[in-house]
Structure formats: structure tokens, C-alpha cells
Design a protein around this motif. Sequence first.
Motif, PDB file in Angstrom:
ATOM      1  N   LEU A  93     -18.795  12.345 -16.169  1.00 34.47           N
ATOM      2  CA  LEU A  93     -18.391  11.822 -14.857  1.00 34.47           C
ATOM      3  C   LEU A  93     -17.588  10.547 -15.011  1.00 34.47           C
ATOM      4  CD1 LEU A  93     -21.569  12.430 -12.699  1.00 34.47           C
ATOM      5  CD2 LEU A  93     -19.377  13.565 -12.534  1.00 34.47           C
ATOM      6  N   ALA A  94     -18.035   9.707 -15.941  1.00 30.51           N
ATOM      7  CA  ALA A  94     -17.328   8.450 -16.153  1.00 30.51           C
ATOM      8  C   ALA A  94     -15.907   8.714 -16.641  1.00 30.51           C
ATOM      9  CB  ALA A  94     -18.077   7.601 -17.173  1.00 30.51           C
ATOM     10  N   GLU A  95     -15.784   9.668 -17.572  1.00 26.18           N
ATOM     11  CA  GLU A  95     -14.448   9.997 -18.074  1.00 26.18           C
ATOM     12  C   GLU A  95     -13.552  10.505 -16.953  1.00 26.18           C
ATOM     13  OE1 GLU A  95     -14.947  12.773 -21.244  1.00 26.18           O
ATOM     14  OE2 GLU A  95     -15.881  11.252 -22.526  1.00 26.18           O
ATOM     15  N   GLU A  96     -14.152  11.345 -16.099  1.00 27.36           N
ATOM     16  CA  GLU A  96     -13.368  11.869 -14.991  1.00 27.36           C
ATOM     17  C   GLU A  96     -12.967  10.769 -14.030  1.00 27.36           C
ATOM     18  OE1 GLU A  96     -15.420  15.428 -13.328  1.00 27.36           O
ATOM     19  OE2 GLU A  96     -13.293  15.889 -13.378  1.00 27.36           O
ATOM     20  N   ASN A  97     -13.905   9.858 -13.770  1.00 26.45           N
ATOM     21  CA  ASN A  97     -13.590   8.744 -12.870  1.00 26.45           C
ATOM     22  C   ASN A  97     -12.409   7.946 -13.383  1.00 26.45           C
ATOM     23  OD1 ASN A  97     -15.315   9.079 -10.776  1.00 26.45           O
ATOM     24  ND2 ASN A  97     -17.004   8.003 -11.768  1.00 26.45           N
ATOM     25  N   VAL A  98     -12.394   7.756 -14.699  1.00 26.15           N
ATOM     26  CA  VAL A  98     -11.284   7.024 -15.291  1.00 26.15           C
ATOM     27  C   VAL A  98      -9.978   7.744 -14.990  1.00 26.15           C
ATOM     28  CG1 VAL A  98     -10.218   6.379 -17.471  1.00 26.15           C
ATOM     29  CG2 VAL A  98     -12.649   5.987 -17.108  1.00 26.15           C
ATOM     30  N   ASN A  99     -10.012   9.080 -15.160  1.00 33.58           N
ATOM     31  CA  ASN A  99      -8.802   9.849 -14.905  1.00 33.58           C
ATOM     32  C   ASN A  99      -8.363   9.748 -13.452  1.00 33.58           C
ATOM     33  OD1 ASN A  99      -8.147  10.796 -17.392  1.00 33.58           O
ATOM     34  ND2 ASN A  99      -9.581  12.506 -17.279  1.00 33.58           N
ATOM     35  N   PHE A 100      -9.338   9.833 -12.548  1.00 31.95           N
ATOM     36  CA  PHE A 100      -8.988   9.772 -11.133  1.00 31.95           C
ATOM     37  C   PHE A 100      -8.480   8.386 -10.745  1.00 31.95           C
ATOM     38  CE2 PHE A 100     -12.073  13.411 -10.568  1.00 31.95           C
ATOM     39  CZ  PHE A 100     -11.036  14.330 -10.531  1.00 31.95           C
ATOM     40  N   ARG A 101      -9.092   7.374 -11.327  1.00 32.13           N
ATOM     41  CA  ARG A 101      -8.667   6.014 -11.065  1.00 32.13           C
ATOM     42  C   ARG A 101      -7.194   5.827 -11.417  1.00 32.13           C
ATOM     43  NH1 ARG A 101     -12.057   1.604  -9.916  1.00 32.13           N
ATOM     44  NH2 ARG A 101     -14.004   2.746  -9.822  1.00 32.13           N
ATOM     45  N   LYS A 102      -6.823   6.490 -12.522  1.00 33.76           N
ATOM     46  CA  LYS A 102      -5.432   6.398 -12.949  1.00 33.76           C
ATOM     47  C   LYS A 102      -4.494   6.936 -11.881  1.00 33.76           C
ATOM     48  CE  LYS A 102      -6.230   7.232 -17.804  1.00 33.76           C
ATOM     49  NZ  LYS A 102      -6.211   8.412 -18.670  1.00 33.76           N
ATOM     50  N   MET A 103      -5.000   7.899 -11.103  1.00 31.26           N
ATOM     51  CA  MET A 103      -4.126   8.543 -10.126  1.00 31.26           C
ATOM     52  C   MET A 103      -4.107   7.816  -8.793  1.00 31.26           C
ATOM     53  SD  MET A 103      -4.839  12.515 -10.607  1.00 31.26           S
ATOM     54  CE  MET A 103      -5.916  12.892 -11.945  1.00 31.26           C
ATOM     55  N   SER A 156      -3.214   2.119  -8.772  1.00 28.67           N
ATOM     56  CA  SER A 156      -2.918   2.053 -10.197  1.00 28.67           C
ATOM     57  C   SER A 156      -1.419   2.129 -10.476  1.00 28.67           C
ATOM     58  CB  SER A 156      -3.591   3.189 -10.944  1.00 28.67           C
ATOM     59  OG  SER A 156      -4.851   3.409 -10.449  1.00 28.67           O
ATOM     60  N   PHE A 157      -0.650   2.338  -9.414  1.00 31.06           N
ATOM     61  CA  PHE A 157       0.784   2.439  -9.640  1.00 31.06           C
ATOM     62  C   PHE A 157       1.488   1.164  -9.176  1.00 31.06           C
ATOM     63  CE2 PHE A 157      -0.737   6.684  -9.536  1.00 31.06           C
ATOM     64  CZ  PHE A 157       0.076   7.408 -10.405  1.00 31.06           C
ATOM     65  N   LEU A 158       2.514   0.851  -9.856  1.00 28.80           N
ATOM     66  CA  LEU A 158       3.320  -0.281  -9.444  1.00 28.80           C
ATOM     67  C   LEU A 158       4.262   0.206  -8.362  1.00 28.80           C
ATOM     68  CD1 LEU A 158       3.959  -3.236 -10.163  1.00 28.80           C
ATOM     69  CD2 LEU A 158       5.750  -2.361 -11.653  1.00 28.80           C
ATOM     70  N   LYS A 159       4.227  -0.479  -7.227  1.00 25.62           N
ATOM     71  CA  LYS A 159       5.078  -0.023  -6.132  1.00 25.62           C
ATOM     72  C   LYS A 159       6.512  -0.482  -6.377  1.00 25.62           C
ATOM     73  CE  LYS A 159       2.920   0.913  -1.767  1.00 25.62           C
ATOM     74  NZ  LYS A 159       2.356   0.369  -0.556  1.00 25.62           N
ATOM     75  N   THR A 160       7.401   0.462  -6.593  1.00 29.74           N
ATOM     76  CA  THR A 160       8.793   0.098  -6.805  1.00 29.74           C
ATOM     77  C   THR A 160       9.604   0.295  -5.532  1.00 29.74           C
ATOM     78  OG1 THR A 160       9.138   2.317  -7.598  1.00 29.74           O
ATOM     79  CG2 THR A 160       8.832   0.619  -9.255  1.00 29.74           C
ATOM     80  N   ASP A 161       9.061   1.156  -4.670  1.00 25.98           N
ATOM     81  CA  ASP A 161       9.782   1.440  -3.436  1.00 25.98           C
ATOM     82  C   ASP A 161       8.757   1.408  -2.311  1.00 25.98           C
ATOM     83  OD1 ASP A 161      12.377   3.721  -2.628  1.00 25.98           O
ATOM     84  OD2 ASP A 161      11.028   2.708  -1.259  1.00 25.98           O
ATOM     85  N   THR A 162       9.113   0.910  -1.165  1.00 28.73           N
ATOM     86  CA  THR A 162       8.126   0.829  -0.087  1.00 28.73           C
ATOM     87  C   THR A 162       7.722   2.203   0.402  1.00 28.73           C
ATOM     88  OG1 THR A 162       9.997   0.510   1.346  1.00 28.73           O
ATOM     89  CG2 THR A 162       8.668  -1.447   0.813  1.00 28.73           C
ATOM     90  N   ALA A 163       8.503   3.216   0.198  1.00 31.47           N
ATOM     91  CA  ALA A 163       8.204   4.539   0.755  1.00 31.47           C
ATOM     92  C   ALA A 163       7.726   5.506  -0.310  1.00 31.47           C
ATOM     93  CB  ALA A 163       9.423   5.089   1.466  1.00 31.47           C
ATOM     94  N   THR A 164       6.897   5.053  -1.234  1.00 29.71           N
ATOM     95  CA  THR A 164       6.478   5.957  -2.298  1.00 29.71           C
ATOM     96  C   THR A 164       5.277   6.803  -1.918  1.00 29.71           C
ATOM     97  OG1 THR A 164       7.112   4.201  -3.741  1.00 29.71           O
ATOM     98  CG2 THR A 164       6.080   6.110  -4.758  1.00 29.71           C
TER      99      THR A 164
END
Lengths: 166, 276
Positions: free
Chosen positions: B70-80, B84-92
Motif C-alpha cells: 500500500l505504501a508503495e502504491e501511495n508513493v506512485n499515486f502521490r507522484k500523479m 507533484s507537478f510544476l505548473k508551467t501553464d495556468t490551464a494544465t
Amino acid sequence: MFVRNLIRFVFVLLTQVLVLNNINLGVNINPAFYVYFILLLPFETAGWALLLSSFLMGLGVDFFCNSLGMNAAASVFVAFCRPGIIRFLKSRREYEPGTRPTIRDLGVRWFFSYAFISIVLLHTVLFFLETFGFENADQTLIRILLSSGAAFVLVILVQFLFGRRE
Amino acid sequence: MKNLITFLWKYYFFFLFLSLEVVAVLLIVKNNYYQRTIIINSTNDVTGAILKTSDGIIEYFHLKKANQILAEENVNFRKMLPQSFLKTDTATFFRDDTLYNQQYTYLTAKVISNTTNRINNFIKLNKGKNHGIEKHMAVLAPDGIVGQVIEVSDNYASVMSVLNSHTRISAKLKSSGQVGTLIWNGENYRLGKLVDIPTHVQIQINDSVFTSGYSYMFPEGQLIGTVSDYELESGQSFYQVDVVFSCDYNNLRWVYVVRNLMQKELNLLDEAEEIF
């Protein structure tokens, strides 16, 4: 007598479905230990009781492992053959009234052959029913051999451990 | 009539044996046409309850492993997560996107019984109709595919495992994109076979095998396993590819049941095709 057999019925069924069916040793080793119940029914058991209780035992195992009918068919077949096997083995030794089909009453040699014949019969019917035909007969034969061996060891072990106390 | 009864009574042991065997064989035959059959035992509430209790005890021994997965999966989901993403565009990131309609939703369920040592293996889940599970839904594990729901009762569901001789799953090779059919021949619970791959395709050992999405049921691109070996069937122009399952079917605890929100639409189209 009836109560003791009923207890054995429940004990054997639960051992089979909750313990043995969860031990995974591959496709080839699936010991049908529940035959122990049929083996140890008293000699005086009426024919209908022998057949019906074996049918219920097989059906009980089937209910737990999605093989509706297979174990029931195999187990009724063994029950049907049991009087014949006993008669066949009798030629060497007379049964006195009150004896039971156990190691204690009839000796190691008698019980070994009795258990061996019944167990091989059961697994032969069971595995050929599972493949429902004779394709892959060589694999089926290996499964029969290995599973029968495992079941035989289990039956003998349980008989040595608990059979004396009864 | 009297003679008949006397005759039957005299040989009742044999006739009782015969009738019990007939009942048993009828049960087997009925059970073998598994699509048409209601598998009484698999969804039976009594056996379900007993297995649930037994599983409830065994579950404690697997808590550590379950937590880790579960912890491994949580890590994966957290990534998504959007965070976790850098916003480069306001409409992403939009939830209500006009380009993306949600096609699959997921439900978690616990495995309460599972076999891997039969020719036809089935799995029972602790959720059923009451929880929104329906027939023909796909079942996934965190690390692979598990099977297809074949029967549901109010509180339990029966799943035809991938480890079943009736399994036919459309799968594709990652490197070439070639689509074949995944089957299981009952020999080894770690190995499946991918058939119908034409011989002109270059097969690479250790290539990944994914679901193709052609069956509607499984979402596209779910990992099935990796190629370990392949051989040419004698006299045929297709390869048989050995696939090592990525999922250890002997150690299933928690699974995801997949609902395809577009299933009805796709089925309607299929029906239209059948008319022609």
C-alpha cells in the motif's frame, strides 16, 4: 459410535478445506485427505449410510473449492468399492466382530494395503474427472501418483497419531 | 411390480451408488458450462462466511506485506497528484475536461479465497452486488491482472482467475505492439502463454506484455508480465510465447475491481455489428 463418526466427519472436512487446500505445492500435489473418513467408517456401517455420508463429504469439499460434483463422484465411487476391497483383503485374515478398520485392530500391513488401494482409486477418478477426458494422460498419471503418495502419508500419519487413542 | 421392488431392494447398494454418481456427474457437467451456470457454491453465503472468518485470522500474518504494498502504491499515486507537478501553464489541470471523459472507475476488494493448483481456478471477493460489483467486470492487482467477475451475490463475488483453462485475454507486446491472445495451460502458476503472434515479428526476451484494451473489460496498458521464452509451433506460422506473470497469484490479498463506464455503449455497437 454415531457421534464419534460425526466428529470425525467435521474434523476431516475442515482439515481438508481450511488447511490442506491452502497449502500450495503446485498442480501435481493435491492430496484428498478426506478419504480418511471413508476408510475409518465401522465395518457394520449400512450400505446406504456409507454411500450417503461419502457423498456428503465429497460435496462438502466441492462447495469449498468450486469443483461441484467432482469430489462427490470420486468419493461415492470409493465408498462403493470399499466393501469389495474389504472382502478382497479378508482372504488373508478373518474379521472378528467388534474390530474396526484401524492399524490397532488389524495391523500395519492390512491397513497399508487397504488405505493404498482406496486412495489410488479416489485420485484416479478425481483427476480424470477434472481433465474430463484422456488428453494429457501422462500429466494426469503423474498427478495421481504424487497426490496419492501425499494423501497416503497423511492418512498413515494421522492414524499413527490419533488412531491409538480412539 | 412387486418383483421389481424386490429386485431394487436386493441390489439397493448398487442402485444408490448409481443414482448418487448420476447426481454428481450432472453437477459437474452443469458446472462446466461455466458461463451459463450460476456457481452456487462460489457465492454461497455459508461457505463465504466461514472462509471470511478463516481469512480474517490469516490476514494478520500478512499485514506487514500489505502495508508495504500500500505504501508503495501511495508513493506512485502521490507522484500523479497535481501538487507533484510544476505548473508551467495556468490551464494544465482540469477535473472537468472536455477532452478526457472518465472511462474506468475502481473499487477495492479483499480476496477471501483463492486457488492456484487446479486446472480451473477461481477467486472469491468480499464484495458483491451491494457494493456495485457486476458480472464481467475486470479485476486487477497492484502488480498485474487477476481475472474477470463471473458471478455476484449480495455480498460476495466470484472471479474467474487468469489461471483458468478458459482464459482468453487480448494482450500485446510492448516493443512491437503486436496483439495476441493470452491463455493458461495449467502447468505452472507463474507462466502464461501468448499465442497467435505471427512469425515475422521479432520477439525480445524480457519484453513486457500489456493488455491491449480490445476486450473493453481490461483498461489498455495494464502490465501482465514479461517474455521469458518463445518457440515456433511445429507446422504453424505463429509463435508461442512464454510469459512470466508479474503478479504472484499465490499471494493475492487486495485487488481492484474495474468498472468500464462505456461498457453499455460498446455493447450496443457490438450488437449492431452482429446483425450484419
